[in-house]
Scaffold this active site. Structure first.
Site, PDB file in Angstrom:
ATOM      1  N   GLY A 187      11.740  -4.126 -47.598  1.00 43.63           N
ATOM      2  CA  GLY A 187      10.939  -3.210 -46.712  1.00 43.63           C
ATOM      3  C   GLY A 187       9.940  -2.311 -47.492  1.00 43.63           C
TER       4      GLY A 187
ATOM      5  CG  HIS B 288      -1.733  -1.249   1.557  1.00 47.89           C
ATOM      6  ND1 HIS B 288      -1.194  -2.347   2.344  1.00 47.89           N
ATOM      7  CD2 HIS B 288      -2.968  -1.616   0.787  1.00 47.89           C
ATOM      8  CE1 HIS B 288      -2.476  -3.226   2.335  1.00 47.89           C
ATOM      9  NE2 HIS B 288      -3.126  -2.821   1.201  1.00 47.89           N
TER      10      HIS B 288
END
Length: 590
Positions: A501, A218
């Site tokens: 590419g 916490h």
């Protein structure tokens, strides 16, 4: 911190509704309180109810299931469920054999669960509880009942569910679960805070370069706040503290849980487990079983915890019994026992497999070492040995520029280009260090290209691997390359890269630097090697500058459209560095 919620006050209830709706074949929601109940629970046995504050998902509702808990009583974010929620949830699963509660050792949980137990006892329902206090950093061993419960809940609930399903009475179940709890030790570290829905501040403050050992789930204070360290350093420190408390000895058997706190990825947790396993093997501790996931989280907190549960034959019996929930499972299909014994040696890292430091000083030292065989003076041609030394020099140069490339890529990409290039170059260098190219210069480039292609992953591996490989592959063997030979090789590489590419100049890719460089090489191919490479380097540099004016057509930056303008492309930058490295080596600036 952004949260995907509606009204902050409705977060827990809406979350429970969604959880139960998603897994409706397994769960039903209590009609009156925030309770999650298993539809497939075994009857005529001690009921197991777990619970605590919400915000730690999948703990606690995610550990309701067959062979696990019968129900979970859920509070608000980081807040214990109220006595009525605990009472009503327990009543819903009571089978007349009593109810065992398992929850983390926090003041609010203790008070509220105790009150619910009193109410149940008034109704004639026998109860017992086991408070999990596994966090060794939260109090010394002589005050163990002051310790917090963290991810040790995982292994304790596993044993508790099995003991209840075995049909044991409440007293015996409690004894076994207490034994599991007392054999379970954890410690954690926080590197960034979480944030509760509806609040405008994080749960605690931690500097960008800080971390805290032993911080609670916490945001409770830990035992030491220090500067951020590499994963192995963090893990070794946590392991040392954990072993001091766990009192494990050579030959002991343990279950290990590496738990993330919400913002920590499984990739990071795997790095932690790797080191934990190495340390346990070194100390002769046998890993009986292990888990690695975000089990007990803290609203996006960054960090992790390590849990050990020491096993004996009795605990093994219950740990090995099958269980299932959507977030946690053991049994026939999943397996329960790791086959590697503590006596099995763990292979040591080879020198070539170890990651190299990316700092400039390290790279410079390696460069000096790798270039010791360079011929004196300005090179007029490249022999196989020249090419080998040159590519190793370039590898060190790119490795040293990893932070620079990462910074560039982070601006408009996903930030991984520097890591990928450094990793690929390291693999290439490893292959080149002991290469006998038998005098064939093309074989040197082919070797480096293959190493990059097979190790880098992503588009960069194919593209940059091809920069070395495509032009050299299939070429007739040559003992030295002239300016014209090198220009022809890079032209072939350029064409292969563009074919794979589909990128052209102006698309904001490495082609923006490579194509001008190749054109310059072709223009100067009949001139000395150094003169040609100077022209290629300058053309590549100008190509990088030009990418700042382009909209990306490929890669992560494509979605940014005009927002990518003003930023240079990381791939083009790497091309420029490679040509710069070629020029420096040929000129003798190494």
């Amino acid at each position: 911190m952004k949260k995907i919620i509606n009204n902050a006050d409705d977060t827990v209830m809406e979350g429970l509704e969604g959880f139960v709706a998603c897994y409706s074949k397994y769960y039903e929601q209590h009609p009156e309180v925030k309770g999650v109940i298993s539809k497939n629970r075994r009857k005529d046995k001690v009921a197991l109810v777990v619970g605590g504050g919400s915000g730690h998902e999948p703990m606690f509702a995610g550990f309701v299931g067959k062979g696990l808990a019968d129900a979970a009583a859920c509070g608000n974010i980081f807040a214990s469920p109220d006595p009525n929620t605990v009472y009503e949830t327990a009543n819903a699963v009571n089978e007349g054999k009593g109810v065992l509660f398992v929850y983390g050792n926090y003041a609010g949980d203790n008070l509220n669960f105790d009150m619910a137990e009193e109410l149940l006892n008034d109704d004639g329902i026998p109860t017992a509880h086991v408070r999990v206090w596994d966090d060794v950093a939260s109090a010394p061993a002589d005050r163990i009942e002051d310790r917090r419960g963290i991810a040790g809940d995982v292994t304790v609930i596993k044993v508790a569910g099995a003991a209840c399903d075995a049909g044991l009475d409440l007293q015996e179940v409690t004894r076994i679960v207490e034994k599991a709890r007392d054999n379970t030790k954890s410690i954690g570290i926080a590197v960034s805070p979480g944030q509760i829905p509806g609040l405008d501040k994080p749960t605690f403050e931690l500097g960008e370069d800080e971390m805290e050992y032993g911080m609670g789930i916490h945001g409770e204070p830990g035992i030491q706040r220090t500067k951020m360290e590499p994963a192995d350093v963090l893990t070794e420190e946590l392991y040392r503290n954990l072993m001091q408390d766990a009192k494990l000895e050579k030959g002991d058997q343990v279950c290990v849980v590496i738990n993330g706190l919400g913002a920590t990825t499984n990739l990071e947790l795997a790095i932690v487990y790797r080191k934990v396993k190495q340390l346990l093997d070194k100390d002769g501790i046998y890993v009986y079983d292990s888990d690695m996931n975000n089990f007990c989280t803290s609203q996006g907190m960054g960090g992790f915890s390590i849990t050990f549960m020491k096993l004996d034959d009795e605990l093994k019996t219950y740990y090995d019994m099958p269980c299932y929930s959507p977030y946690y499972a053991k049994g026939e299909l999943t397996g329960a026992v790791e086959n590697t014994s503590a006596d099995t040696p763990v292979p040591a890292e080879s020198e070539t497999d170890k990651p190299q430091e990316s700092a400039g000083s390290q790279a410079e030292a390696e460069t000096a070492k790798c270039c010791g065989k360079r011929r004196e003076g300005v090179l007029e041609t490249l022999t196989a040995e020249d090419a080998r030394e040159m590519l190793m020099y370039i590898a060190d140069k790119v490795i040293a520029k990893k932070p620079y490339l990462t910074e560039i890529d982070s601006a408009i990409g996903d930030g991984d280009h520097g890591i990928g290039m450094a990793g690929g170059m390291q693999k290439a260098k490893g292959k080149l260090e002991n290469l006998d190219a038998q005098g064939n210069v093309y074989a040197v480039f082919e070797t480096a290209g293959k190493a990059m292609l097979m190790s880098m992953g992503g588009a960069s591996g194919v593209i940059f691997g091809s920069l070395y490989l495509a032009g050299a592959k299939g070429a007739d063997a040559k003992t030295e390359l002239t300016s014209a030979d090198l220009a022809a090789m890079e032209r072939k590489s350029l064409e292969a890269i563009k074919e794979r590419g589909k990128a052209e100049v102006g698309d904001k890719t490495m082609v923006d630097a490579l194509e001008p460089a190749v054109l310059a090489m072709e223009e100067y191919k009949d001139r000395p090697l150094l003169e040609m490479l100077k022209a290629a380097e300058e053309a590549a540099r100008q190509g990088v500058e030009n990418t700042k004016d382009y909209v990306a057509k490929f890669g992560r930056a494509k979605s940014l459209m005009e927002r990518a303008i003003g930023h240079q492309d990381a791939g083009a930058t790497s091309v420029w560095l490679i040509f710069q490295g070629m020029r420096e080596f040929v000129e003798g600036e190494v």
